[in-house]
Design a protein around this motif. Structure first.
Motif, mmCIF file in Angstrom:
data_model
loop_
_atom_site.group_PDB
_atom_site.id
_atom_site.type_symbol
_atom_site.label_atom_id
_atom_site.label_comp_id
_atom_site.label_asym_id
_atom_site.label_seq_id
_atom_site.Cartn_x
_atom_site.Cartn_y
_atom_site.Cartn_z
ATOM 1 N N GLU A 24 -3.612 -7.026 1.669
ATOM 2 C CA GLU A 24 -3.226 -5.727 1.551
ATOM 3 C C GLU A 24 -2.551 -5.590 0.314
ATOM 4 N N CYS A 25 -1.918 -6.586 -0.467
ATOM 5 C CA CYS A 25 -1.194 -6.551 -1.551
ATOM 6 C C CYS A 25 -1.939 -5.985 -2.726
ATOM 7 N N VAL A 26 -3.187 -6.138 -2.854
ATOM 8 C CA VAL A 26 -4.238 -5.893 -4.056
ATOM 9 C C VAL A 26 -4.333 -4.264 -3.727
ATOM 10 N N LEU A 27 -4.195 -3.746 -2.809
ATOM 11 C CA LEU A 27 -4.622 -2.099 -2.555
ATOM 12 C C LEU A 27 -3.841 -1.278 -3.907
ATOM 13 N N PRO A 28 -2.689 -1.496 -3.833
ATOM 14 C CA PRO A 28 -2.168 -0.817 -5.060
ATOM 15 C C PRO A 28 -2.756 -0.925 -6.289
ATOM 16 N N LEU A 29 -3.293 -2.243 -6.703
ATOM 17 C CA LEU A 29 -3.962 -2.584 -7.859
ATOM 18 C C LEU A 29 -5.265 -1.535 -7.892
ATOM 19 N N ILE A 30 -6.098 -1.482 -6.753
ATOM 20 C CA ILE A 30 -7.170 -0.898 -6.568
ATOM 21 C C ILE A 30 -6.832 0.768 -6.762
ATOM 22 N N ASP A 31 -5.801 1.192 -6.288
ATOM 23 C CA ASP A 31 -5.718 2.499 -6.603
ATOM 24 C C ASP A 31 -5.200 2.833 -8.033
ATOM 25 N N PHE A 32 -4.454 1.763 -8.555
ATOM 26 C CA PHE A 32 -4.189 2.127 -9.991
ATOM 27 C C PHE A 32 -5.314 2.151 -10.795
ATOM 28 N N PRO A 64 0.957 -1.267 -0.097
ATOM 29 C CA PRO A 64 0.044 -0.154 -0.186
ATOM 30 C C PRO A 64 0.640 1.263 0.050
ATOM 31 N N GLY A 65 0.339 2.262 -0.810
ATOM 32 C CA GLY A 65 1.040 3.695 -0.747
ATOM 33 C C GLY A 65 1.802 3.687 -2.212
ATOM 34 N N ASN A 66 1.799 2.852 -2.975
ATOM 35 C CA ASN A 66 2.523 2.868 -4.364
ATOM 36 C C ASN A 66 1.899 2.261 -5.196
ATOM 37 N N MET A 67 2.327 2.201 -6.503
ATOM 38 C CA MET A 67 1.726 1.645 -7.672
ATOM 39 C C MET A 67 1.818 0.026 -7.685
ATOM 40 N N PRO A 68 0.826 -0.576 -8.348
ATOM 41 C CA PRO A 68 1.110 -2.277 -8.408
ATOM 42 C C PRO A 68 2.227 -2.688 -9.063
ATOM 43 N N ALA A 69 2.361 -3.953 -8.866
ATOM 44 C CA ALA A 69 3.334 -4.608 -9.606
ATOM 45 C C ALA A 69 3.235 -4.306 -11.236
ATOM 46 N N ASN A 70 4.376 -4.258 -11.990
ATOM 47 C CA ASN A 70 4.341 -4.039 -13.378
ATOM 48 C C ASN A 70 4.742 -5.185 -13.977
ATOM 49 N N ASP A 93 5.489 -1.949 -18.613
ATOM 50 C CA ASP A 93 4.329 -1.184 -18.405
ATOM 51 C C ASP A 93 3.374 -1.978 -17.621
ATOM 52 N N TYR A 94 2.102 -1.553 -17.577
ATOM 53 C CA TYR A 94 0.934 -2.045 -17.136
ATOM 54 C C TYR A 94 0.111 -2.833 -18.340
ATOM 55 N N HIS A 95 0.401 -3.969 -18.699
ATOM 56 C CA HIS A 95 -0.246 -4.797 -19.877
ATOM 57 C C HIS A 95 -1.684 -4.954 -19.153
ATOM 58 N N ASN A 96 -2.801 -4.560 -19.822
ATOM 59 C CA ASN A 96 -3.874 -4.954 -19.212
ATOM 60 C C ASN A 96 -4.638 -6.052 -20.019
ATOM 61 N N ASN A 97 -4.019 -6.818 -20.980
ATOM 62 C CA ASN A 97 -4.997 -7.977 -21.547
ATOM 63 C C ASN A 97 -4.377 -9.161 -20.836
ATOM 64 N N ILE A 98 -3.908 -9.258 -19.844
ATOM 65 C CA ILE A 98 -3.789 -10.362 -18.883
ATOM 66 C C ILE A 98 -2.576 -10.194 -17.729
ATOM 67 N N ASN A 99 -1.673 -9.543 -18.197
ATOM 68 C CA ASN A 99 -0.310 -9.455 -17.355
ATOM 69 C C ASN A 99 -0.454 -8.939 -15.936
ATOM 70 N N ILE A 100 -0.900 -7.850 -15.862
ATOM 71 C CA ILE A 100 -1.188 -7.147 -14.587
ATOM 72 C C ILE A 100 -2.336 -7.791 -13.788
ATOM 73 N N GLN A 101 -3.178 -8.288 -14.323
ATOM 74 C CA GLN A 101 -4.258 -9.004 -13.860
ATOM 75 C C GLN A 101 -3.993 -10.444 -13.324
ATOM 76 N N MET A 102 -2.989 -10.957 -13.979
ATOM 77 C CA MET A 102 -2.216 -12.346 -13.544
ATOM 78 C C MET A 102 -1.325 -12.156 -12.181
ATOM 79 N N ASN A 103 -0.878 -10.917 -12.174
ATOM 80 C CA ASN A 103 0.190 -10.568 -11.154
ATOM 81 C C ASN A 103 -0.786 -10.672 -9.451
#
Length: 829
Positions: free
Chosen positions: A458-466, A415-421, A437-447
């Motif tokens: 707790e580790c999901v919160l950066p994704l939600i902020d993104f 929490p407090g920063n961007m999600p895993a890229n 980057d943040y590839h939105n056709n599966i890659n960031i989702q699979m992360n």
């Protein structure tokens, strides 16, 4: 519960630990090597000249599969705290450390041509949808394709050298550190380079001329500082020169901060993003001098380097499209100074204790033990992989890989920063594969597939902020291209709210309007695991609702009353279509999420009725001539096609509209697809197939995919390779193993749904099911022995094992023991 695998590791790491012989860090869960990296081939440091970096460390091109820095890619050890990331190389002559801060990105609205140049890139194409759909109706496929290719892209180049200034954005390195030791490898012995997953610490150990040397590395999340300690079992042996090579595509200056410190203040040439790197050394004995941008230590007993960094980036959920500085709002000189002062005041031991307690609270929630009676020899990880590739079983390696995925998520998403890229947080080029980057056709989702199921909510919160940063720009994209309400995103994203398609007319990858709804399904996923009603009401629901509205408006309401996705495509595969299965599967998922969310909150009955109507009239899944689940609206699937993307199985995984439990015919058709596609592919693709075979409840085939992922998609340091390195395969692998042992996506908790024959005995504790249940299990001789279910939210609990099902009400905070007897079935004690 009993017999669970547990390592009481904390007591080992809370000691002073001054030399190599004191603690064998390889005894816990650890990745380790017994051969040092050499300086040969280090791109940034030819002849000790970091100025050559710009010429020699050429960017890795997307999809090239080639990294000029092969040792970094396969032999380094990654550490991180979600903001700062580093790789430890561990040569004897010097220590090389690659270094990143998550928000150091090129591009964005502050490039030289300003905000309009960045934001005003959406094409006004919505008016062409009727013409495209008319072409489909008339059978004019070429016209439909032409209109889509020409009008549903933009002018924004994806290549860093494709336009000047480069505006799309790329994650870029903050530079490298180099610590010369004055040693060489002559007479060196007992070398180990170790990453302890139990403590999130990297260690380098070796002996040289009867002296035992040790280096310790960790990055603290509470303190936001990297700590590097050089020590030995004899006094006066530390003779070090510490230097820093900044990102060469930046302009800055290094100044001394007293006798002990260095401060580098710079800005990226592309967009003026300001960043600061702050370093301080503390020594025991010897002397410390500071000159010419280097810290020089002579004859010290021990040296601790404290390193921190920050940028001026500030996340913005409501960007001002006219203000080029809308993402600027932090003074990195002040933040780094505060972090450094606090860290130095605490000192090494207190910082480590704080770091360990923070990290272990997350990591120790889950324990996995496979075939505990089969004990192997403690071998370097690279040797384990070599043996595994030859067919030698290694259950410790499988456990290690599973927990490494959890380690990487903790290290790259806090929490407090961007999600895993695409590479988590680890990167060593000024420009990297796919812009990192943040590839939105599966890659960031699979992360984020393993986050909730492996007890890392707790580790999901950066994704939600993104996702929240995409809404306002995504509304403009939705309106411009589709005349739709709500928001969406496209194939690639960044930290500056980018939601537009790119310039390419290759619509097989560049046309991806379902990227937004797919991301939004993670919002419901987070709620479904946590049952955090406050989150759903205040944050989650509007994201889901507006995404569902977009999906409804995007669809073509045909004269026959059905709804279909026209135009659409199957990401990175195949033609433009009037109803790609992948798109329909995502639409089903987001509409079902929105319907359930509105019911939970008791709101929006009118909107819910519309969502239910569209869902009921969406074109159904179709089974083709080979018995396969069709990928497109026409039966053109090729059984010899082994393409890495299996998009049309989205409903099987990560969705839940295809299941052997509820839709056995569709599940059978999905299995045909997986057989056709084969058991090989790139690393991340094998990770996806692993999850899909687990959802089909075929444990042995899922295990085959897991084995292939380890053998053919994993490097010596256990990083996933596409190639080159991209981290999603690690996360997909960890998620898939969890799916083999526990599934809860169909409204009940299924125990050991895809247990392979290879895992005869074992246990797992702390994994999670939807409904906010936590589950421990022991199995013996391929059969469930006992399970404990902890209810963290109350509510009804339905347990399924084999053909047995039991249901019972739970009280928040209570645990329930489940036994199994072959004659009596499931028993709740």
């Amino acid at each position: 519960m009993k017999n669970f695998y547990f390592l009481l590791i904390s007591s080992l790491f809370l000691t002073s630990g001054l030399y190599a012989g004191e603690t064998d860090y390889t005894q816990g869960l650890s990745i380790w090597f017994d051969t040092p990296n050499t300086l040969q081939g280090y791109a940034a440091w030819y002849g000790g000249r970091p100025d050559l970096w710009k010429d020699e460390n050429k960017p890795v091109t997307a999809g090239s599969g080639h990294n000029l820095d092969a040792s970094w890619e396969s032999q380094s050890l990654p550490i991180g705290n979600g903001s700062l990331g580093a790789n430890i190389m561990g040569s004897v002559e010097a220590e090389r450390i690659t270094f990143n801060e998550k928000t150091l990105w090129r591009g964005g609205p502050n490039t030289a041509k300003g905000a309009d140049y960045y934001w005003n890139v959406n094409k006004q194409s919505a008016h062409l949808l009727d013409e495209i759909r008319k072409a489909f109706t008339e059978g004019d496929q070429k016209k439909a394709e032409m209109l889509t290719r020409q009008n549903f892209n933009s002018e924004v180049s994806y290549e860093a050298d494709g336009e000047n200034p480069f505006r799309f954005s790329s994650f870029t390195t903050m530079g490298e550190f180099y610590v010369e030791t004055g040693l060489n490898m002559i007479g060196m012995s007992d070398y180990k380079r170790i990453l302890s997953l139990d403590s999130a610490m990297a260690v380098v150990q070796f002996k040289k001329d009867r002296v035992a040397y040790q280096r310790n590395f960790f990055i603290s999340y509470p303190a936001n500082v990297m700590v590097v300690r050089f020590s030995a079992d004899q006094s006066g042996k530390q003779n070090l020169v510490f230097s820093y090579a900044p990102n060469p595509l930046s302009t800055g200056s290094m100044v001394s901060d007293g006798n002990k410190g260095l401060v580098y203040t710079a800005s990226l040439d592309n967009n003026g993003m300001k960043y600061v790197v702050r370093i301080q050394a503390e020594t025991k004995g010897g002397t410390l001098s500071n000159a010419d941008g280097k810290l020089t230590v002579k004859d010290a007993d021990e040296v601790v380097f404290y390193i921190t960094a920050d940028t001026d980036y500030k996340i913005n959920f409501d960007p001002d499209f006219k203000d080029p500085k809308t993402y600027i709002g932090v003074n990195p000189e002040e933040t780094t100074k505060q972090w450094m002062n606090n860290a130095v005041a605490q000192g090494y031991t207190a910082l480590f204790n704080q770091h360990y307690n923070d990290y272990a609270t997350l990591f120790n929630r889950v324990r996995l033990n496979l075939n505990p009676a089969v004990k192997g020899v403690n071998l370097p990880t690279s040797q384990r992989l070599k043996n595994y590739r030859k067919g030698q079983p290694d259950y410790y390696l499988e456990e290690l890989y599973y927990q490494f995925g959890r380690y990487l998520l903790i290290a790259s998403s806090r929490p407090g920063n961007m999600p895993a890229n695409l590479q988590g947080i680890w990167h060593n080029n000024v420009d990297g594969p796919w812009r990192v980057d943040y590839h939105n056709n599966i890659n960031i989702q699979m992360n984020y597939w393993p986050a909730c199921s492996t007890n890392l909510n707790e580790c999901v919160l950066p994704l939600i902020d993104f996702i929240r940063t995409l809404v306002k720009p995504g509304e403009k994209t939705a309106q411009a291209y589709f005349g739709a309400r709500g928001w969406t995103a496209s194939i690639s994203g960044n930290i500056f709210g980018f939601t537009t398609p790119l310039e390419s007319q290759d619509m097989s990858w560049n046309f991806n309007p379902m990227a937004g709804p797919w991301l939004a399904t993670h919002i419901w996923e987070y709620y479904d695991y946590t049952r955090d009603l406050k989150f759903l009401k205040e944050t989650g629901y509007e994201l889901i609702k507006s995404s569902a509205d977009f999906a409804v408006d995007y669809l073509w309401h045909k004269p026959d009353g059905t709804y279909t996705a026209a135009p659409s495509t199957s990401p990175e595969h195949g033609p433009i279509d009037q109803g790609a299965t992948f798109v329909h599967a995502v639409v089903r998922e987001i509409l079902m999420d929105a319907i359930e969310a509105s019911k939970v909150l008791g709101v929006d009955k009118k909107e819910r009725k519309q969502w239910e109507h569209v869902l009921a009239n969406l074109v159904p899944y179709q089974i083709g001539r080979y018995g396969q689940l069709m990928e497109w609206s026409v039966d053109i699937d090729d059984p010899k096609d082994e393409h890495r993307h299996v998009n049309h199985l989205f409903g099987l995984h990560p969705g839940h509209t295809v299941s052997p439990v509820t839709t056995p015919e569709l599940a059978k058709a999905a299995k045909v697809v997986l057989v056709h596609r084969g058991d090989g592919a790139t690393g991340w693709s094998m990770g996806w197939k692993l999850n899909q075979w687990a959802r089909l409840q075929d444990g042995n085939h899922a295990y085959t995919l897991f084995g292939n992922l380890l053998k053919n998609g994993t490097m010596d340091n256990l990083w996933d390779t596409h190639p080159p390195f991209q981290i999603d395969g690690n996360f997909g692998g960890t998620a898939g193993i969890t799916e083999m042992l526990l599934q809860s996506h169909m409204g009940f908790i299924q125990l050991l749904p895809a247990l392979p024959d290879a895992w005869k005995d074992g246990s797992i504790s702390g994994i999670c099911a939807k409904g906010n249940f936590e589950v421990d299990m022991i199995w013996e001789n391929h059969q469930l022995k006992e399970a404990v279910v902890r209810s963290n939210a109350g509510g009804n609990c339905v347990i399924k094992y084999l053909d047995q099902t039991i249901s019972f009400k739970t009280v928040k905070g209570r645990s329930y023991q489940i036994g199994y007897d072959a004659a009596k079935g499931l028993i709740k004690n």
